[in-house]
Design a protein around this motif. Structure first.
Motif, PDB file in Angstrom:
ATOM      1  N   TYR A  74       1.365  -8.914 -14.116  1.00 13.45           N
ATOM      2  CA  TYR A  74       0.756  -7.964 -13.183  1.00 13.45           C
ATOM      3  C   TYR A  74       0.606  -6.576 -13.802  1.00 13.45           C
ATOM      4  O   TYR A  74      -0.315  -5.835 -13.462  1.00 13.45           O
ATOM      5  CB  TYR A  74       1.554  -7.908 -11.880  1.00 13.45           C
ATOM      6  CG  TYR A  74       1.382  -9.177 -11.093  1.00 13.45           C
ATOM      7  CD1 TYR A  74       0.129  -9.530 -10.590  1.00 13.45           C
ATOM      8  CD2 TYR A  74       2.435 -10.068 -10.906  1.00 13.45           C
ATOM      9  CE1 TYR A  74      -0.055 -10.714  -9.899  1.00 13.45           C
ATOM     10  CE2 TYR A  74       2.255 -11.255 -10.218  1.00 13.45           C
ATOM     11  CZ  TYR A  74       1.007 -11.571  -9.719  1.00 13.45           C
ATOM     12  OH  TYR A  74       0.817 -12.750  -9.043  1.00 13.45           O
ATOM     13  N   ILE A 122      -6.150  -9.513  -4.985  1.00 11.87           N
ATOM     14  CA  ILE A 122      -5.549  -8.755  -6.078  1.00 11.87           C
ATOM     15  C   ILE A 122      -6.416  -7.569  -6.462  1.00 11.87           C
ATOM     16  O   ILE A 122      -5.916  -6.495  -6.828  1.00 11.87           O
ATOM     17  CB  ILE A 122      -5.279  -9.681  -7.300  1.00 11.87           C
ATOM     18  CG1 ILE A 122      -4.232  -9.061  -8.232  1.00 11.87           C
ATOM     19  CG2 ILE A 122      -6.541 -10.019  -8.041  1.00 11.87           C
ATOM     20  CD1 ILE A 122      -2.844  -9.070  -7.690  1.00 11.87           C
ATOM     21  N   GLU A 123      -7.736  -7.718  -6.334  1.00  3.24           N
ATOM     22  CA  GLU A 123      -8.645  -6.610  -6.646  1.00  3.24           C
ATOM     23  C   GLU A 123      -8.554  -5.528  -5.573  1.00  3.24           C
ATOM     24  O   GLU A 123      -8.580  -4.331  -5.872  1.00  3.24           O
ATOM     25  CB  GLU A 123     -10.079  -7.138  -6.764  1.00  3.24           C
ATOM     26  CG  GLU A 123     -11.042  -6.131  -7.362  1.00  3.24           C
ATOM     27  CD  GLU A 123     -12.416  -6.731  -7.629  1.00  3.24           C
ATOM     28  OE1 GLU A 123     -13.403  -5.969  -7.585  1.00  3.24           O
ATOM     29  OE2 GLU A 123     -12.492  -7.952  -7.859  1.00  3.24           O
ATOM     30  N   ILE A 149      -5.907  -4.866  -3.804  1.00  2.00           N
ATOM     31  CA  ILE A 149      -4.633  -4.180  -4.023  1.00  2.00           C
ATOM     32  C   ILE A 149      -4.763  -3.143  -5.138  1.00  2.00           C
ATOM     33  O   ILE A 149      -4.336  -1.986  -5.002  1.00  2.00           O
ATOM     34  CB  ILE A 149      -3.520  -5.195  -4.368  1.00  2.00           C
ATOM     35  CG1 ILE A 149      -3.192  -6.072  -3.149  1.00  2.00           C
ATOM     36  CG2 ILE A 149      -2.258  -4.485  -4.853  1.00  2.00           C
ATOM     37  CD1 ILE A 149      -2.241  -7.217  -3.457  1.00  2.00           C
ATOM     38  N   TRP A 198       2.964 -11.154  -1.942  1.00  2.00           N
ATOM     39  CA  TRP A 198       1.945 -10.123  -2.103  1.00  2.00           C
ATOM     40  C   TRP A 198       2.557  -8.731  -2.171  1.00  2.00           C
ATOM     41  O   TRP A 198       2.095  -7.879  -2.928  1.00  2.00           O
ATOM     42  CB  TRP A 198       0.906 -10.203  -0.984  1.00  2.00           C
ATOM     43  CG  TRP A 198       0.017 -11.398  -1.132  1.00  2.00           C
ATOM     44  CD1 TRP A 198      -0.023 -12.506  -0.357  1.00  2.00           C
ATOM     45  CD2 TRP A 198      -0.945 -11.618  -2.178  1.00  2.00           C
ATOM     46  NE1 TRP A 198      -0.945 -13.409  -0.842  1.00  2.00           N
ATOM     47  CE2 TRP A 198      -1.534 -12.883  -1.955  1.00  2.00           C
ATOM     48  CE3 TRP A 198      -1.366 -10.872  -3.273  1.00  2.00           C
ATOM     49  CZ2 TRP A 198      -2.508 -13.410  -2.774  1.00  2.00           C
ATOM     50  CZ3 TRP A 198      -2.351 -11.396  -4.102  1.00  2.00           C
ATOM     51  CH2 TRP A 198      -2.908 -12.658  -3.861  1.00  2.00           C
ATOM     52  N   ARG A 257       3.676  -8.179  -5.610  1.00  2.00           N
ATOM     53  CA  ARG A 257       2.586  -7.831  -6.529  1.00  2.00           C
ATOM     54  C   ARG A 257       2.158  -6.376  -6.352  1.00  2.00           C
ATOM     55  O   ARG A 257       1.827  -5.697  -7.331  1.00  2.00           O
ATOM     56  CB  ARG A 257       1.409  -8.771  -6.285  1.00  2.00           C
ATOM     57  CG  ARG A 257       1.743 -10.214  -6.627  1.00  2.00           C
ATOM     58  CD  ARG A 257       0.581 -11.140  -6.404  1.00  2.00           C
ATOM     59  NE  ARG A 257       0.984 -12.531  -6.639  1.00  2.00           N
ATOM     60  CZ  ARG A 257       0.170 -13.572  -6.589  1.00  2.00           C
ATOM     61  NH1 ARG A 257      -1.103 -13.387  -6.303  1.00  2.00           N
ATOM     62  NH2 ARG A 257       0.602 -14.786  -6.816  1.00  2.00           N
ATOM     63  N   GLU A 258       2.156  -5.905  -5.101  1.00  2.00           N
ATOM     64  CA  GLU A 258       1.777  -4.518  -4.857  1.00  2.00           C
ATOM     65  C   GLU A 258       2.736  -3.560  -5.551  1.00  2.00           C
ATOM     66  O   GLU A 258       2.320  -2.608  -6.215  1.00  2.00           O
ATOM     67  CB  GLU A 258       1.750  -4.248  -3.351  1.00  2.00           C
ATOM     68  CG  GLU A 258       0.575  -4.912  -2.635  1.00  2.00           C
ATOM     69  CD  GLU A 258       0.678  -4.836  -1.126  1.00  2.00           C
ATOM     70  OE1 GLU A 258       1.651  -4.250  -0.615  1.00  2.00           O
ATOM     71  OE2 GLU A 258      -0.214  -5.368  -0.441  1.00  2.00           O
TER      72      GLU A 258
END
Length: 532
Positions: free
Chosen positions: A110, A174-175, A177, A200, A203-204
């Motif tokens: 990430y 994901i884009e 974010i 999620w 990932r953020e």
């Protein structure tokens, strides 16, 4: 048709052979025959050039002499060895990576995505549309909408980005974010147990951490809705690192004074991107400040550090840049290589050599004890030490003791009865083994699975090996097949080399069993024999 070459070796008088009308198999089964045709000097193969292939179908009609048999000599066993070794190493590496490095790999992945997005945004020079992106879990949405938005957007007038409200539909998550994180001045993470367990949300905060790392600015604000102990943060190592390095806000500690909480949050949002980063990313700039003779840096002594927190407020000129020139990547490479090699060796040792190492360790202990006892010249107090598992104690007390101590008059040592309390167990075992003429091991499945019984028989084996006398008597309470003894290699070795007594085979004649045991106890110390 397949020709067996061994037939020709039994026909030394054979001078001619003619068989060109037979369709031959052009595969490895006839490789020896083709080689014999080309190399033998005794038998003439008539019209060999007319021999034709009949099998397999793709070679049908081609000349037999044109078949290349060299491919048949590939060392299949070597290939299997290399393949299996590669599979084992790959499995070990995969297992090691999964258990110890998977979080780091996800984090690196990430970070890489964030790096690509960051590079793209810098080329665009896109302005930041929001004051802050709110990263939160859906379970905490009620708090965000009821408590946070009315204050931050309503009273303080900040422009916030919320994924449920502001993410454009149709785009990859994901884009969205990445755009929210890089399109906002700050990132506010609303932390709870639900947040930590969300994929999620993870990932953020990973992307936000990269921006924090890349820009060296205090862009990340942590707000804890719940008290989460440090040990519960351990599995989330990026979160634990952030909490260690950054001051955070706690809603549970706001108590009766929520106004102070919102005031602190406003100050965090108001904080300009400030002072210099006192780390290796600014090492070149500091070196340039100190060495350049062309440009005057006005009031350089007033420059202060804003990041990391442990250097915040200190003078920028006091930052020591010399440690930045250490080749960290090389050190990391060497360290990781050593860790991988050590892990492979440890895994190999554990899977294939641990029994031998344990055995060697207890032999060494027995050797030390034996040397000590020989110096003392201590007499043997017992006729036999009975090594048995607690599950077999009933048999020992009901069957064995009445005969051996009651009828035959032997003096026996039993750990539950005769071990002096307070001494280390391993010392009691060695005292009993070396303080008895013989050692009787009462073997059962429970005995084989017992750690202490295993140690007893290992020490007894050393005494057997050291004194070269038949001091060890094996009594099997149960029939145990040879394949079940395989994991206990010292036991399997003893059974192969020594005759043993079997209680299950005594049947209707237990008297013979006790008579044989008496004979074994009566036997004077002598050279090793294969049977009692």
């Amino acid at each position: 048709m397949v020709i067996n070459v061994s037939v020709f070796s039994s026909l030394p008088a054979l001078r001619f052979i003619k068989m060109y009308d037979n369709p031959l198999a052009c595969d490895c089964s006839n490789a020896d025959f083709l080689q014999w045709m080309q190399n033998n000097n005794q038998t003439l193969v008539v019209d060999a050039h007319r021999y034709m292939c009949g099998f397999p179908l793709d070679k049908k009609g081609t000349r037999f002499l044109d078949f290349d048999y060299h491919s048949c000599w590939v060392d299949v066993s070597f290939i299997c060895f290399i393949s299996s070794t590669c599979v084992i190493v790959l499995t070990l590496l995969t297992s090691f990576t999964y258990h110890f490095l998977r979080l780091h790999l996800f984090y690196a992945y990430y970070l890489f995505l964030a790096f690509l997005y960051d590079a793209k945004e810098r080329k665009k020079g896109s302005p930041q549309r929001y004051d802050a992106f709110i990263s939160y879990n859906v379970h905490d949405e009620l708090w965000v909408y009821r408590e946070m938005l009315p204050v931050l957007e309503g009273e303080q007038g900040w422009k916030l980005c919320l994924h449920h409200r502001d993410f454009p539909p149709g785009k990859p998550i994901i884009e969205n974010i990445a755009e929210a994180i890089y399109g906002s001045r700050k990132i506010i993470c609303v932390i709870s147990h639900h947040y930590l367990e969300s994929e999620w949300c993870s990932r953020e905060i990973q992307m936000a951490s990269y921006r924090l790392f890349d820009e060296q600015k205090d862009v990340l604000i942590l707000v804890f809705l719940e008290d989460i102990p440090a040990h519960q943060l351990s599995p989330y190592y990026h979160m634990k690192r952030l909490v260690k390095r950054h001051t955070y806000l706690s809603w549970t500690h706001a108590g009766q004074h929520p106004g102070l909480f919102w005031q602190n949050l406003r100050r965090a949002l108001d904080t300009p991107h400030a002072d210099l980063a006192c780390d290796c990313s600014n090492a070149d700039f500091l070196q340039w400040m100190q060495n350049n003779n062309q440009t005057l840096v006005v009031d350089a002594h007033l420059y202060t550090c804003g990041f990391p927190l442990d250097k915040k407020g200190t003078r920028f000129l006091d930052f020591d840049i010399h440690y930045c020139w250490v080749d960290v990547s090389f050190i990391c490479y060497i360290s990781s290589a050593c860790v991988i090699v050590l892990t492979l060796l440890t895994s190999f040792t554990y899977h294939f050599l641990r029994l031998h190492l344990f055995y060697a360790y207890y032999l060494f202990l027995a050797f030390l004890y034996d040397a000590k006892e020989r110096k003392k010249g201590s007499p043997q107090r017992y006729d036999a030490f009975i090594s048995y598992n607690v599950h077999d104690e009933l048999w020992v007390y009901r069957e064995m003791l009445p005969v051996l101590e009651g009828e035959q008059g032997w003096r026996l040592c039993l750990h539950h009865r005769d071990f002096p309390p307070g001494k280390p167990i391993i010392e009691n075992i060695t005292d009993a083994i070396y303080g008895s003429r013989k050692i009787i091991c009462v073997i059962s499945h429970h005995y084989l699975e017992s750690e202490w019984c295993s140690r007893e028989i290992q020490m007894a084996s050393y005494r057997l090996f050291d004194e070269q006398k038949d001091v060890l008597i094996l009594v099997f309470l149960e029939d145990i097949p040879a394949h079940q003894l395989s994991p206990y290699y010292h036991m399997k070795s003893l059974v192969k080399r020594h005759t043993y007594l079997s209680w299950s085979h005594a049947g209707q004649h237990p008297g013979l069993f006790w008579q044989n045991l008496r004979r074994a106890l009566d036997t004077p110390h002598a050279d090793l024999t294969s049977s009692i």
